[in-house]
Design an enzyme around this catalytic site. Structure first.
Site, PDB file in Angstrom:
ATOM      1  N   LYS A 145       0.833  -1.202   0.000  1.00 27.85           N
ATOM      2  CA  LYS A 145       0.000   0.000   0.000  1.00 27.85           C
ATOM      3  C   LYS A 145       0.880   1.270   0.000  1.00 27.85           C
ATOM      4  O   LYS A 145       2.079   1.183  -0.163  1.00 27.85           O
ATOM      5  CB  LYS A 145      -0.956  -0.028   1.193  1.00 27.85           C
ATOM      6  CG  LYS A 145      -1.804  -1.317   1.274  1.00 27.85           C
ATOM      7  CD  LYS A 145      -2.967  -1.337   0.291  1.00 27.85           C
ATOM      8  CE  LYS A 145      -3.573  -2.709   0.068  1.00 27.85           C
ATOM      9  NZ  LYS A 145      -4.383  -3.237   1.151  1.00 27.85           N
TER      10      LYS A 145
HETATM   11  C1  LIG Z   1      -5.389  -4.356   1.500  1.00 28.22           C
HETATM   12  C2  LIG Z   1      -6.843  -4.138   1.603  1.00 28.22           C
HETATM   13  C3  LIG Z   1      -7.578  -4.514   2.723  1.00 28.22           C
HETATM   14  C4  LIG Z   1      -7.005  -5.314   3.849  1.00 28.22           C
HETATM   15  O1  LIG Z   1      -5.908  -4.711   4.391  1.00 28.22           O
HETATM   16  P1  LIG Z   1      -5.029  -5.486   5.501  1.00 28.22           P
HETATM   17  O2  LIG Z   1      -4.303  -4.357   6.154  1.00 28.22           O
HETATM   18  O3  LIG Z   1      -4.141  -6.418   4.746  1.00 28.22           O
HETATM   19  O4  LIG Z   1      -5.960  -6.189   6.411  1.00 28.22           O
HETATM   20  C5  LIG Z   1      -8.924  -4.197   2.774  1.00 28.22           C
HETATM   21  N1  LIG Z   1      -9.518  -3.549   1.755  1.00 28.22           N
HETATM   22  C6  LIG Z   1      -8.847  -3.197   0.652  1.00 28.22           C
HETATM   23  C7  LIG Z   1      -9.560  -2.467  -0.433  1.00 28.22           C
HETATM   24  C8  LIG Z   1      -7.491  -3.494   0.531  1.00 28.22           C
HETATM   25  O5  LIG Z   1      -6.831  -3.175  -0.584  1.00 28.22           O
END
Ligand SMILES: *Cc1c(COP(=O)(O)O)cnc(C)c1O
Length: 388
Positions: A191
């Site tokens: 991210k």
């Molecule tokens: C990555 C992601 C999540 C989950 O994130 P984590 O921190 O890995 O639990 C939830 N929603 C979206 C849209 C994502 O891209």
């Protein structure tokens, strides 16, 4: 081809300052539940113009406690988009609630406010209105929050914005905190900024913030205002609701605060790379990410679609060709309702045609701050070979 030559679709950006911040925390009295978590939350509040931030162990946990804090339970409904990671929908099921989906807008690829309005009108007639709607800022582009807010006011649902892709994005000239009842961020390494694993829930509502803080740590409090016998003694705490251990550590929070200090420069590099792709790919038979005048994407993903009107090369062929060239392309996302665990609940192909059509031709190409112009040129050359 050596692994060094492989270009991933995304990767974290870690500096010496990030490493020093983690090492300093390792040498401090607190590895968890110390001052670094509060400092990280303060930085999140500042950057996103939100009232409160509750940092947790991942975004999935943040979605779960946000649903719980808003009272989602058996007999309730949560609606989201099929084009997201499964976590956006699973949070409802953790609470025993039902999930349904709203089709996407083919241009923004976000949940369509038009489809939402139609589905709400029907649900009102059927007595099946949702308690929570989860718009997802796909690829980092904020959703149509003004339209969704107007529908929330009319139909009485709460908005849980899954902004896992949108750390640092802007909507109508302001940061994205406070547009929804709760806004969730993810700090997974792919991210915008990372804490290894990590997430946060932003809200302007002090009651929701208080509830999420309790749920993050076993439902246990030492706050004298919240416990039944405050004079018991200094050791005393009470479990006032059933919560979880969804805490983030000080090591992670220190990394996160250090990462956030570079957010403007990380965004500028992503934006420059996205503009370069926009220009270099303009001549190929592709649909590119939308740019909207009233909002600024965080540029988490650069997702292209092979335009079926101008090319009959399959997505599979393009995916395989780029992988062979050492380019780590990916697909975001397989529509959630088509996952076997959702088909088991009764969902089927054909229910959300815009999402399914998008999925058939979508491909995410590399975009991350350390991607060099030369590497980006390689991606474009590879795409040009297979599509040209
Ligand atoms: C990555 C992601 C999540 C989950 O994130 P984590 O921190 O890995 O639990 C939830 N929603 C979206 C849209 C994502 O891209």
């Amino acid at each position: 081809m050596t692994p060094v030559d492989r270009i991933p679709y995304s990767t974290q950006s870690i500096t010496e300052a990030d490493i020093a911040a983690v090492v300093a925390t390792l040498q401090s009295p607190f590895l968890t539940q110390g001052p670094a978590v509060g400092a990280f939350e303060d930085a999140l509040v500042q950057l996103h113009a939100a009232g409160h931030a509750v940092a947790v162990c991942n975004a999935t946990a943040a979605l779960h406690i946000a649903c719980m804090a808003m009272g989602l339970g058996p007999g309730d409904r949560l609606w989201t988009t099929p084009i997201s990671f499964v976590a956006s929908a699973n949070c409802a099921r953790y609470c025993g609630a039902e999930v349904d989906f709203v089709d996407i807008d083919p241009v923004t690829r976000n949940l369509s406010p038009l489809a939402l309005a139609e589905k709400l009108a029907q649900a009102e007639r059927d007595g099946t209105l949702p308690k929570i709607v989860v718009p997802v800022d796909f690829g980092g582009l904020p959703c149509d929050m003004a339209e969704i807010r107007a529908l929330a006011d009319r139909y009485g649902f709460r908005i849980l914005q899954d902004a896992s892709h949108a750390v640092g994005a802007q909507y109508q000239g302001r940061p994205i905190g406070g547009l929804a009842d709760v806004t969730v961020l993810s700090f997974h390494p792919v991210k915008i900024v990372t804490t290894g694993e990590g997430g946060a829930a932003l809200t302007d509502n002090p009651e929701l913030a208080r509830a999420m803080r309790l749920l993050r740590s076993h439902g246990v409090t030492r706050d004298s205002a919240e416990i039944s016998t405050p004079d018991e003694g200094g050791w005393y705490y009470e479990q006032v609701t059933l919560g979880y251990n969804y805490r983030i550590t000080d090591l992670q929070a220190a990394l996160g605060t250090s990462q956030l200090s570079r957010l403007p420069e990380l965004w500028q590099r992503r934006d420059a790379l996205a503009r370069r792709y926009d220009e270099m790919l303009a001549g190929l038979p592709l649909l590119l990410p939308a740019r909207c005048a009233d909002r600024q994407s965080a540029h988490h993903l650069y997702t292209i679609e092979i335009d079926p009107k101008r090319s009959n090369v399959s997505r599979r062929a393009v995916y395989d060709a780029l992988q062979t060239d050492g380019i780590g392309v990916n697909v975001h996302y397989i529509p959630i309702h088509l996952q076997p665990d959702y088909r088991r609940l009764g969902f089927a192909a054909g229910q959300f045609p815009a999402a399914e059509e998008y999925y058939r031709r979508a491909l995410t190409i590399p975009l991350y701050p350390a991607l060099s112009d030369a590497q980006q040129d390689r991606v474009v050359a590879s795409l040009t070979r297979v599509l040209g």
